[in-house]
Design a protein around this motif. Structure first.
Motif, PDB file in Angstrom:
ATOM      1  N   LEU A  33       0.836  -1.189   0.000  1.00 12.59           N
ATOM      2  CA  LEU A  33       0.000   0.000   0.000  1.00 12.59           C
ATOM      3  C   LEU A  33       0.875   1.245   0.000  1.00 12.59           C
ATOM      4  O   LEU A  33       1.749   1.402   0.858  1.00 12.59           O
ATOM      5  CB  LEU A  33      -0.900  -0.023   1.236  1.00 12.59           C
ATOM      6  N   ARG A  34       0.641   2.145  -0.965  1.00  9.50           N
ATOM      7  CA  ARG A  34       1.446   3.358  -1.076  1.00  9.50           C
ATOM      8  C   ARG A  34       0.532   4.577  -1.126  1.00  9.50           C
ATOM      9  O   ARG A  34      -0.294   4.713  -2.030  1.00  9.50           O
ATOM     10  CB  ARG A  34       2.323   3.301  -2.333  1.00  9.50           C
ATOM     11  N   VAL A  35       0.663   5.433  -0.127  1.00  5.50           N
ATOM     12  CA  VAL A  35      -0.115   6.670  -0.058  1.00  5.50           C
ATOM     13  C   VAL A  35       0.683   7.781  -0.730  1.00  5.50           C
ATOM     14  O   VAL A  35       1.791   8.104  -0.306  1.00  5.50           O
ATOM     15  CB  VAL A  35      -0.440   7.039   1.404  1.00  5.50           C
ATOM     16  N   ARG A  36       0.128   8.345  -1.783  1.00  4.14           N
ATOM     17  CA  ARG A  36       0.811   9.405  -2.520  1.00  4.14           C
ATOM     18  C   ARG A  36       0.475  10.791  -1.984  1.00  4.14           C
ATOM     19  O   ARG A  36       1.321  11.671  -1.916  1.00  4.14           O
ATOM     20  CB  ARG A  36       0.429   9.331  -4.002  1.00  4.14           C
ATOM     21  N   GLU A  37      -0.787  10.970  -1.599  1.00  7.94           N
ATOM     22  CA  GLU A  37      -1.222  12.298  -1.186  1.00  7.94           C
ATOM     23  C   GLU A  37      -2.349  12.185  -0.168  1.00  7.94           C
ATOM     24  O   GLU A  37      -3.197  11.298  -0.254  1.00  7.94           O
ATOM     25  CB  GLU A  37      -1.695  13.104  -2.402  1.00  7.94           C
ATOM     26  N   LYS A  38      -2.343  13.081   0.799  1.00  7.80           N
ATOM     27  CA  LYS A  38      -3.434  13.200   1.758  1.00  7.80           C
ATOM     28  C   LYS A  38      -3.716  14.686   1.955  1.00  7.80           C
ATOM     29  O   LYS A  38      -2.818  15.476   2.235  1.00  7.80           O
ATOM     30  CB  LYS A  38      -3.080  12.522   3.081  1.00  7.80           C
ATOM     31  N   VAL A  39      -4.980  15.052   1.774  1.00  5.91           N
ATOM     32  CA  VAL A  39      -5.375  16.452   1.823  1.00  5.91           C
ATOM     33  C   VAL A  39      -6.524  16.585   2.808  1.00  5.91           C
ATOM     34  O   VAL A  39      -7.527  15.869   2.714  1.00  5.91           O
ATOM     35  CB  VAL A  39      -5.800  16.968   0.430  1.00  5.91           C
ATOM     36  N   LEU A  40      -6.378  17.516   3.752  1.00  5.75           N
ATOM     37  CA  LEU A  40      -7.412  17.785   4.745  1.00  5.75           C
ATOM     38  C   LEU A  40      -7.841  19.230   4.615  1.00  5.75           C
ATOM     39  O   LEU A  40      -7.021  20.145   4.688  1.00  5.75           O
ATOM     40  CB  LEU A  40      -6.887  17.523   6.156  1.00  5.75           C
ATOM     41  N   SER A  41      -9.150  19.440   4.413  1.00  2.00           N
ATOM     42  CA  SER A  41      -9.674  20.787   4.264  1.00  2.00           C
ATOM     43  C   SER A  41     -11.062  20.852   4.886  1.00  2.00           C
ATOM     44  O   SER A  41     -12.007  20.234   4.393  1.00  2.00           O
ATOM     45  CB  SER A  41      -9.736  21.175   2.774  1.00  2.00           C
ATOM     46  N   GLU A  42     -11.172  21.586   6.007  1.00  2.00           N
ATOM     47  CA  GLU A  42     -12.447  21.841   6.678  1.00  2.00           C
ATOM     48  C   GLU A  42     -13.207  20.545   6.976  1.00  2.00           C
ATOM     49  O   GLU A  42     -14.404  20.441   6.722  1.00  2.00           O
ATOM     50  CB  GLU A  42     -13.313  22.786   5.841  1.00  2.00           C
ATOM     51  N   GLY A  43     -12.479  19.574   7.496  1.00  2.00           N
ATOM     52  CA  GLY A  43     -13.114  18.315   7.876  1.00  2.00           C
ATOM     53  C   GLY A  43     -13.279  17.321   6.749  1.00  2.00           C
ATOM     54  O   GLY A  43     -13.736  16.190   6.979  1.00  2.00           O
ATOM     55  N   ARG A  44     -12.919  17.691   5.524  1.00  2.00           N
ATOM     56  CA  ARG A  44     -12.990  16.771   4.380  1.00  2.00           C
ATOM     57  C   ARG A  44     -11.593  16.210   4.123  1.00  2.00           C
ATOM     58  O   ARG A  44     -10.651  16.959   3.892  1.00  2.00           O
ATOM     59  CB  ARG A  44     -13.534  17.475   3.142  1.00  2.00           C
ATOM     60  N   LEU A  45     -11.497  14.896   4.150  1.00  2.00           N
ATOM     61  CA  LEU A  45     -10.210  14.225   3.989  1.00  2.00           C
ATOM     62  C   LEU A  45     -10.188  13.444   2.687  1.00  2.00           C
ATOM     63  O   LEU A  45     -11.130  12.701   2.375  1.00  2.00           O
ATOM     64  CB  LEU A  45      -9.951  13.276   5.160  1.00  2.00           C
TER      65      LEU A  45
ATOM     66  N   ASP B  66       7.318   4.430  -0.575  1.00  2.00           N
ATOM     67  CA  ASP B  66       7.487   3.816  -1.892  1.00  2.00           C
ATOM     68  C   ASP B  66       8.697   2.890  -1.848  1.00  2.00           C
ATOM     69  O   ASP B  66       9.615   3.098  -1.045  1.00  2.00           O
ATOM     70  CB  ASP B  66       7.682   4.877  -2.968  1.00  2.00           C
ATOM     71  N   SER B  67       8.680   1.877  -2.697  1.00  2.00           N
ATOM     72  CA  SER B  67       9.785   0.919  -2.730  1.00  2.00           C
ATOM     73  C   SER B  67       9.903   0.313  -4.127  1.00  2.00           C
ATOM     74  O   SER B  67       8.904  -0.140  -4.698  1.00  2.00           O
ATOM     75  CB  SER B  67       9.555  -0.189  -1.692  1.00  2.00           C
ATOM     76  N   HIS B  68      11.119   0.333  -4.653  1.00  2.00           N
ATOM     77  CA  HIS B  68      11.411  -0.291  -5.945  1.00  2.00           C
ATOM     78  C   HIS B  68      12.672  -1.148  -5.782  1.00  2.00           C
ATOM     79  O   HIS B  68      13.738  -0.627  -5.435  1.00  2.00           O
ATOM     80  CB  HIS B  68      11.636   0.762  -7.032  1.00  2.00           C
ATOM     81  N   ILE B  69      12.540  -2.429  -6.039  1.00  2.00           N
ATOM     82  CA  ILE B  69      13.678  -3.351  -5.965  1.00  2.00           C
ATOM     83  C   ILE B  69      13.769  -4.070  -7.311  1.00  2.00           C
ATOM     84  O   ILE B  69      12.774  -4.609  -7.810  1.00  2.00           O
ATOM     85  CB  ILE B  69      13.503  -4.357  -4.815  1.00  2.00           C
ATOM     86  N   ARG B  70      14.953  -4.070  -7.879  1.00  2.00           N
ATOM     87  CA  ARG B  70      15.119  -4.596  -9.231  1.00  2.00           C
ATOM     88  C   ARG B  70      16.430  -5.375  -9.319  1.00  2.00           C
ATOM     89  O   ARG B  70      17.339  -5.179  -8.496  1.00  2.00           O
ATOM     90  CB  ARG B  70      15.117  -3.456 -10.248  1.00  2.00           C
ATOM     91  N   LEU B  71      16.518  -6.216 -10.318  1.00  2.00           N
ATOM     92  CA  LEU B  71      17.782  -6.900 -10.612  1.00  2.00           C
ATOM     93  C   LEU B  71      18.736  -5.919 -11.287  1.00  2.00           C
ATOM     94  O   LEU B  71      18.334  -5.144 -12.159  1.00  2.00           O
ATOM     95  CB  LEU B  71      17.547  -8.088 -11.532  1.00  2.00           C
ATOM     96  N   THR B  72      19.993  -5.958 -10.878  1.00  2.00           N
ATOM     97  CA  THR B  72      20.986  -5.071 -11.470  1.00  2.00           C
ATOM     98  C   THR B  72      22.331  -5.781 -11.546  1.00  2.00           C
ATOM     99  O   THR B  72      22.644  -6.640 -10.716  1.00  2.00           O
ATOM    100  CB  THR B  72      21.102  -3.765 -10.647  1.00  2.00           C
ATOM    101  N   ARG B  73      23.116  -5.421 -12.546  1.00  2.00           N
ATOM    102  CA  ARG B  73      24.445  -6.028 -12.721  1.00  2.00           C
ATOM    103  C   ARG B  73      25.488  -5.089 -12.138  1.00  2.00           C
ATOM    104  O   ARG B  73      25.490  -3.894 -12.426  1.00  2.00           O
ATOM    105  CB  ARG B  73      24.726  -6.283 -14.197  1.00  2.00           C
ATOM    106  N   MET B  74      26.374  -5.628 -11.291  1.00  2.00           N
ATOM    107  CA  MET B  74      27.398  -4.800 -10.662  1.00  2.00           C
ATOM    108  C   MET B  74      28.669  -5.607 -10.470  1.00  2.00           C
ATOM    109  O   MET B  74      28.643  -6.713  -9.937  1.00  2.00           O
ATOM    110  CB  MET B  74      26.892  -4.290  -9.316  1.00  2.00           C
ATOM    111  N   GLU B  75      29.772  -5.090 -10.948  1.00  2.00           N
ATOM    112  CA  GLU B  75      31.100  -5.679 -10.780  1.00  2.00           C
ATOM    113  C   GLU B  75      31.107  -7.177 -11.092  1.00  2.00           C
ATOM    114  O   GLU B  75      31.587  -7.991 -10.322  1.00  2.00           O
ATOM    115  CB  GLU B  75      31.604  -5.432  -9.347  1.00  2.00           C
ATOM    116  N   GLY B  76      30.552  -7.518 -12.222  1.00  2.00           N
ATOM    117  CA  GLY B  76      30.588  -8.908 -12.669  1.00  2.00           C
ATOM    118  C   GLY B  76      29.596  -9.818 -11.988  1.00  2.00           C
ATOM    119  O   GLY B  76      29.614 -11.035 -12.215  1.00  2.00           O
TER     120      GLY B  76
END
Length: 499
Positions: A48-60, A260-270
């Protein structure tokens, strides 16, 4: 005439309500062309990733997405396969209890997550994120502590209150990245990632705030030989929070979440490893111990005093009381199982019930794990377990979070051990009766006896008697041959008037 009063400003924050907001989303989609056909869905996990939360005059409004990972098998390719999809959501609610709040703290979970294959190329996904919302209302109140000018005819009744106040709430996000190489075979594909956050330290150094913690990672991957492997590691992180007002004598409590989280395969030093990029959110609550002096009452031996009072509510807030428990679940398999891993762990809502001299906390823990059956086919199973803990006081709000669990295999059985943390926050509102304004007027000319003899009421105090007759408390003690602090007699009391 109006009496000049000294007014002190008290700034503090109070949390508002436990507002629960839930929202359901569904998605029907085709799988990408590069993915093999779906034969059987084995397991489903979500982040679960929350991008934005806005509160205005009791409205969420809360918006973000659910990153859904579907583990499946295919007749076209051997081994376990993984498919990652994103389901966006936006939920809104009007909540009167949040009216006047400056900010909100949002803690989310996924009580519902399911994926069904409509065809070998089509999926139906349903998610229901649920959020526990805590509003933060910050107030500034003025409290009378004394009078501006000294006057011998004025008698002041000042009192002190020792309390703990929540004086500030800070929220920040920062990026964290790392690379690591597993030792158990060369990864061909990352199938599933699971991470747990834990704060280890939060302290003020100079004008800066240092927060430290750990990210416990558990990665399920497939090797080039089509074997399943688990890579587990703990990555420390630290961050400096500056440009904030930080009181010296305060207690700082921090909690973190994965934005947020991003995990990927990557090549490094052989070698082929994992590249980790994460965005971590931190919420810091600042608690200060305060000694508050306020003027509760006054009178004058010279003037008639018209005293106007006000009632102020101070919310005493205390750092969360933490307690840890360990959930242990025994697993039995039909025959010796060479592989099993934990794919999901989530706590439900926490209930708090007084039991004798303590409060019992209860939550339902949902565990999901994956193993290979006797034919080598991947199978998913789920278990539910109630976990209990104890705290000393009745909390206003309590949360349970899962740590990094693991499965220890032995022959045809396994044992799941998972640490849980309960954090119980307590608040106590207290009303203070203080003076708001005082009007002094010349008394009417009238004959008053120089000495009064009367019996006191049950609840009557020295202050009450002296105020009623506009005399000095010291004269009453002297006339009755009493020392300061000594209680008044139960019989008759002499009350001399001021000359």
């Amino acid at each position: 005439m109006e009496l000049g009063l000294k007014m002190e400003e008290i700034s503090c924050c109070a949390t508002v309500g436990n507002v629960v907001v839930s929202h359901e989303e569904s998605l029907e989609t085709s799988i990408p062309e590069y993915c093999p056909d779906i034969a059987r869905i084995v397991d489903t996990a979500g982040q679960l990733r929350v991008r934005e939360k806005v509160l205005s005059e009791g409205r969420l409004s809360i918006s973000g997405d659910v990153r859904v990972t579907v583990l499946y098998t295919s007749e076209e390719s051997p081994g376990l396969r993984s498919l990652v999809l994103t389901v966006p959501f936006a939920c809104r609610t009007e909540e009167p209890r949040l009216q006047g709040c400056r900010s909100v703290c949002v803690c989310g979970r996924l009580p519902l997550l399911e994926a069904k294959s409509l065809t070998s190329r089509k999926l139906y996904i349903r998610v229901m994120p649920e959020f526990m919302v805590e509003g933060i209302a910050c107030t500034r109140q003025k409290l009378c502590s004394g009078v501006e000018e000294e006057d011998p005819s004025l008698h002041l009744r000042q009192e002190t209150v020792e309390t703990s106040l929540l004086t500030a709430v800070l929220e920040r996000e920062f990026n964290f990245s790392q690379e690591c190489v597993p030792e158990g075979g060369v990864p061909e594909d990352l199938l599933l990632d699971r991470c747990c956050l834990q704060m280890t330290d939060c302290q003020r150094i100079g004008r800066k705030l240092i927060v430290k913690g750990e990210v416990a990672l558990s990665l399920l991957y497939r090797t080039e030989e089509q074997a399943l492997r688990i890579y587990e590691t703990v990555l420390p992180f630290s961050q400096i929070l500056d440009s904030v007002e930080l009181p010296e004598e305060a207690v700082y409590r921090a909690e973190a979440w994965m934005a947020d989280s991003h995990i990927r395969l990557t090549r490094m030093e052989g070698a082929i490893g994992f590249g980790i990029s994460q965005r971590i959110g931190v919420l810091v609550k600042v608690y200060e111990k305060r000694t508050i002096l306020y003027l509760r009452d006054l009178y004058s031996t010279r003037y008639e005093a018209d005293v106007h009072r006000q009632t102020l509510t101070l919310t005493a807030a205390y750092p969360a009381e933490s307690t840890k428990q360990e959930a242990v679940e025994q697993l039995e398999f039909g025959r010796e199982t060479p592989f099993a891993c934990l794919t999901g762990a989530e706590c439900g809502a926490v209930t708090a019930e007084p039991e004798g001299d303590h409060t019992a906390l209860r939550t339902n823990l949902r565990l999901k794990f994956l193993y290979l059956d006797e034919s080598g086919a991947p199978i998913s199973a789920e278990r539910m377990e109630e976990v209990t803990a104890q705290v000393s006081d009745v909390p206003r709000i309590v949360r349970a979070t899962c740590g990094n669990g693991m499965i220890q295999m032995s022959g045809n059985s396994g044992q799941v051990r998972l640490p849980l943390s309960f954090a119980a926050e307590r608040e106590t509102p207290r009303e203070l009766q203080s003076i708001d304004a005082v009007e002094l007027t010349e008394p009417e000319e009238r004959q008053r006896p120089s000495l009064v003899l009367r019996r006191l009421g049950e609840e009557e105090t020295l202050w009450d008697v002296a105020k009623a007759y506009r005399t000095d408390p010291a004269l009453i003690l002297q006339a009755n041959d009493l020392a300061e602090g000594e209680p008044l007699p139960e019989g008759m009391v002499l009350i001399p008037q001021m000359r």
